[in-house]
Design a protein around this motif. Sequence first.
Motif, PDB file in Angstrom:
ATOM      1  N   GLN A 943      55.878  45.783  -6.048  1.00 37.24           N
ATOM      2  CA  GLN A 943      54.978  45.190  -5.188  1.00 37.24           C
ATOM      3  C   GLN A 943      53.370  45.694  -5.298  1.00 37.24           C
ATOM      4  O   GLN A 943      52.352  44.851  -5.597  1.00 37.24           O
ATOM      5  N   GLU A 944      53.567  46.991  -5.094  1.00 36.25           N
ATOM      6  CA  GLU A 944      52.126  47.506  -5.058  1.00 36.25           C
ATOM      7  C   GLU A 944      51.256  47.657  -6.348  1.00 36.25           C
ATOM      8  O   GLU A 944      50.306  47.527  -6.622  1.00 36.25           O
ATOM      9  N   LYS A 945      52.266  47.837  -7.588  1.00 44.61           N
ATOM     10  CA  LYS A 945      51.530  47.908  -9.014  1.00 44.61           C
ATOM     11  C   LYS A 945      51.124  46.599  -9.279  1.00 44.61           C
ATOM     12  O   LYS A 945      50.041  46.290  -9.953  1.00 44.61           O
ATOM     13  N   GLN A 968      47.563  33.324  -3.028  1.00 40.94           N
ATOM     14  CA  GLN A 968      47.300  33.145  -1.853  1.00 40.94           C
ATOM     15  C   GLN A 968      48.366  33.577  -0.609  1.00 40.94           C
ATOM     16  O   GLN A 968      48.234  34.852   0.238  1.00 40.94           O
ATOM     17  N   MET A 969      49.391  32.885  -0.756  1.00 40.48           N
ATOM     18  CA  MET A 969      50.359  33.003   0.540  1.00 40.48           C
ATOM     19  C   MET A 969      51.376  34.291   0.407  1.00 40.48           C
ATOM     20  O   MET A 969      51.323  35.407   1.231  1.00 40.48           O
ATOM     21  N   PRO A 970      51.714  34.921  -0.854  1.00 38.25           N
ATOM     22  CA  PRO A 970      52.106  36.111  -0.925  1.00 38.25           C
ATOM     23  C   PRO A 970      51.174  37.361  -0.473  1.00 38.25           C
ATOM     24  O   PRO A 970      51.970  38.275   0.039  1.00 38.25           O
ATOM     25  N   LEU A 971      50.001  37.255  -0.966  1.00 41.28           N
ATOM     26  CA  LEU A 971      49.063  38.249  -0.229  1.00 41.28           C
ATOM     27  C   LEU A 971      48.955  38.094   1.074  1.00 41.28           C
ATOM     28  O   LEU A 971      48.725  39.200   1.667  1.00 41.28           O
ATOM     29  N   GLY A 980      51.558  50.739   4.560  1.00 41.66           N
ATOM     30  CA  GLY A 980      50.305  51.525   4.319  1.00 41.66           C
ATOM     31  C   GLY A 980      49.111  50.899   3.794  1.00 41.66           C
ATOM     32  O   GLY A 980      48.789  49.714   4.287  1.00 41.66           O
ATOM     33  N   GLY A 981      48.742  51.353   2.505  1.00 40.01           N
ATOM     34  CA  GLY A 981      47.338  50.959   2.098  1.00 40.01           C
ATOM     35  C   GLY A 981      47.399  49.663   1.588  1.00 40.01           C
ATOM     36  O   GLY A 981      46.560  49.077   1.180  1.00 40.01           O
ATOM     37  N   MET A 982      48.747  48.940   1.287  1.00 39.97           N
ATOM     38  CA  MET A 982      48.897  47.830   0.638  1.00 39.97           C
ATOM     39  C   MET A 982      48.347  46.716   1.499  1.00 39.97           C
ATOM     40  O   MET A 982      47.527  45.524   0.757  1.00 39.97           O
ATOM     41  N   LYS A 983      48.418  46.746   2.892  1.00 36.49           N
ATOM     42  CA  LYS A 983      47.600  45.660   3.630  1.00 36.49           C
ATOM     43  C   LYS A 983      46.107  45.636   3.347  1.00 36.49           C
ATOM     44  O   LYS A 983      45.570  44.396   3.017  1.00 36.49           O
ATOM     45  N   SER A1001      39.014  42.676   9.776  1.00 37.18           N
ATOM     46  CA  SER A1001      39.794  43.686  10.323  1.00 37.18           C
ATOM     47  C   SER A1001      40.905  44.126   9.315  1.00 37.18           C
ATOM     48  O   SER A1001      41.313  45.304   9.605  1.00 37.18           O
ATOM     49  N   TYR A1002      41.229  43.458   8.354  1.00 37.21           N
ATOM     50  CA  TYR A1002      42.465  43.962   7.578  1.00 37.21           C
ATOM     51  C   TYR A1002      41.969  45.121   6.687  1.00 37.21           C
ATOM     52  O   TYR A1002      42.743  45.884   6.174  1.00 37.21           O
ATOM     53  N   PHE A1003      40.436  45.522   6.706  1.00 45.00           N
ATOM     54  CA  PHE A1003      40.000  46.345   5.929  1.00 45.00           C
ATOM     55  C   PHE A1003      39.971  47.835   6.718  1.00 45.00           C
ATOM     56  O   PHE A1003      39.624  48.673   6.081  1.00 45.00           O
TER      57      PHE A1003
END
Length: 1003
Positions: A943-945, A968-971, A980-983, A1001-1003
Amino acid sequence: MEKDANVTVSLVPASELLSQTILTVFDTVHAAKAVIIQDANFQQFAIYLEMVTVVLKELANLKIEDSERLKIAVANLNREIKVAKQLTVECGKRNKIYLLVNCQRISKDLECITKEISRVLGLIPDISFNINDKISKLRKDMLDSKYQATAVEEEILEKIETGIRERNVDKSYANNLLLCIAEAAGISTEQSVLKRELEEFKSEIEDVNLREDSAEALKMGKIVALLAKADAATSPEEKEIKYFNQRNSLGTQRLEPLHAFYCSITHDVMVDPVETSSGQTFERSAIEKWIAEGNKLCPLTATPLDMSALRPNKILRQSIEEWKDRNTMIMLASLKPALHSNDEQEVLQSLGKLHDLCIERELHREWVMMEEYCPILIGLLGAKNREIRKLSLVILCILAKDSNENKERIARVNNAIESIVRSLARQIGESKLALQLLLELSRSNLVRDFIGNVQGCIFLLVTISSGDDTQAAIDAKELLENLSFLDQNVIQMARANYFKPLLRLLSSGPVNAKMTVAATLSEIELTDNNKLSLFEDGALQPLLVLLSHSDMEMKKVAVKALYNLSSVPQNGLRMIREGAAGPLFELLYRHSLSSPSLRGEVAVIIMHLAISTTTLEADQMHVSLLESEEDIFKLFSLISLTGPDIQQIILRTFHAMCQSHSGLDIRTKLRQLSSVRVLVQLCEFDNHTVRANAVKLFCCLTEDGEDSTFVEHVSQRYIETLIRIIKTSDNVEEIAGAMSIISNLPKEAHITQWLLDAGALQIIFTCLTDGNSSASYKRQLIENAVGALCRFTVSTNQNWQKEVAKCGFFPILLQFLDSGTALTKRNAAVSLKQFSESSNGLSQPVKKHGAFWCCLASRETGCRVHLGICTVESSFCLLEANAVEPLVRVLVEPDVGACEASLDALLTLIDGERLQNGSKVLSEVNAIVPIIRLLSSSCTKLQEKALKALERIFRLIDFKQKYGNLAQMPLVDITQRGHGGMKSLAAKVLAHLDVLHEQSSYF
């Protein structure tokens, strides 16, 4: 076109759209529940759709005002449901064989549809908390859903692939395959039904040829050709008509083989003729041996030979087979008069020829039945010559094993069963053959009554079942049990358990009686059920008492009995639990008191105990044979102190323990005990059995990753030994093990260089292209060989990479991306990724020429990704190798490892400055959509890659506009549930897509 569709939707009330969609879902659920093939998958899909219906009904009940977003979402959902309905209706109507052989594609289609429906559900606007919550849970379940073919279906597909690869599979293989397909697909095995289904399947294939892509049509054609070899769908009458039409057209004179049928090396008629690069044809085994012996020139033309260019001469092979079949038919017809001869020697010779033909091929046995040999053979059971009677029984038994139809035809011959029963009463050799034939015949329900009704048969069987010959007694008991109409008293009599009085003597009788019983248990032939029963009835403890006795003779008889009884895993576990290991190890270590043969038997018992610890039952009970490092060291040290017979047994014992639930601990301790040094020495032994077992154990020790121990003890000489084993061994398991060691050894540069110097690349190439390996180990060997290749393709050594490319490995890697196992695909993708890492630096700049040159020649264009001149051998370019599309196909594989390796390889195309050009290539081969789907993968790493790749791709406006809506929806889901940092990274991508602000705020 999309704008017009939205205008149409806007004219329809939301309530009407919901009603239409609910009806479509209802029809699809009904169709899904009616599907037979993949029924479990479709039942699960139907459950999801029923949950969708609940949501839609609740939306309809709310009677909300028309909302454009809601109507568009429902219209999209209706469209996706119609796609699902089309698939379910098709799977309900199409031919069952066609559906089964396409079960993997159906599973994938169903999974894609489920995920698409889940995506569309996400478009429904927020209306109420209750409905939103249901939609969220339903979407998660649908995104997590996995549809797979059943194990039975996968096994059938593997048999189909094997049959297509082997090409020369016989009729029995095809028959077995067809019956397996029928059972899995719910098709009756009645001949007329099978015939009808096969004809329908062929019609489906003709439609495929007309309507679909040639790749599927070609594959389906191969499957049809494979199944056409089966005759399970052909009636006996049709077979006989075909046989006699052919036989009656041949005449009576046998034909001599044509000159072209002979191999000029062996001077024998060829079995598997192959054409060489010199244009000459030889027997495959002969020309392969010729080349293996170092001959590089054709034995006839003296021109250079190319081993890889051997092509089967199918036309010649078919001609030879037709010649053989013709002569066999003529010989079968000619043997009949000889069997009526008064010359006993002539009759025996003719029976011998008939016996050889029956053993040679199943087809010959069919012809023997058609030629009505059964009445002749039954008649010969009354001959005076015992050898004639015995050989006739042997042939009848061979014929009876083929089918129930043969059993019934034999039984219907006048006085057949009576004649066989008379042989039952004769001398032991003939009696046992008659018993085996009756036992085989009794497996047909229609024949059982014939046997039981013959006068004296039951008495003879009961007598034999109580006799001294153990195997005959077992066969007689089984036969009596098959005769289910017998009175229970007779059956009880036949089942008379003569073990119980023996066990009473073993437990409480005098010493001499105990030793006699133990000796009896060591000598008699026992079924696994007998062995289990003996332990359950209390044989183990008395034998352990004898084993612990100070008298060596008592120990010997106990060892021999336990040797005979310990081969059943349940008995082995019971022995460990009841303390048998201690006295056995003591005997094994006492050199002075035990003879070599006794120590060998003890070693085998200990090996049986080790094998028992690999069972599921042992895993559940946590039963281990050796636990302490001292015990492991003590047993392993015996390898250096004993001869080859015990050495190979101890090696097999440790190999078994390495497969048990405590295998990881055993392997770790073995490495700590410097066992690697000993195994390295054993791999150089002349004794092939010891060497093969040493290789297998060494292979086990390398499975847990790199270890400095191997670097310390693995020398260049050992590397050369491994290569020599792969080249010369006849043991395919040993070859696969040696290749696995090469794959698993630490990736030290000097070890890899030693392998190159020893010719490892050529060996790997041969293993990957040789179709003669044993089928059972071929897959394992390929997996190990492709894994071994990865160490030569590392981007840190481009000289190695060039060697690999020069050998022609690229086409092979691409082939395995499509047809290999999950592990093979993963390793093939790893090699391609490592190659691609070097491509940018090796791509040659496009030469610039003056204006006058442009007028004379076309401009030289560079690689679309690397912008230079690329070739497979010089720059290892994935585009030039046509590797991109096969890698994309692996992206949708269910195996996470294969999928991740493929993604890694593809992402090398968008490294650094190659982002723009590489993204265009990925888009053209439809790679970006699968990468987006990986955002919903259950594997966080994958997922992360995918997320990191899309963050870069969506920096480009064209791709953001083209694929942004799909992502969009998966993101959004990752921003809510990611780790973790994936959000924050997902939020960053959403910002690229203008869905979130940079200040979110997601950042």
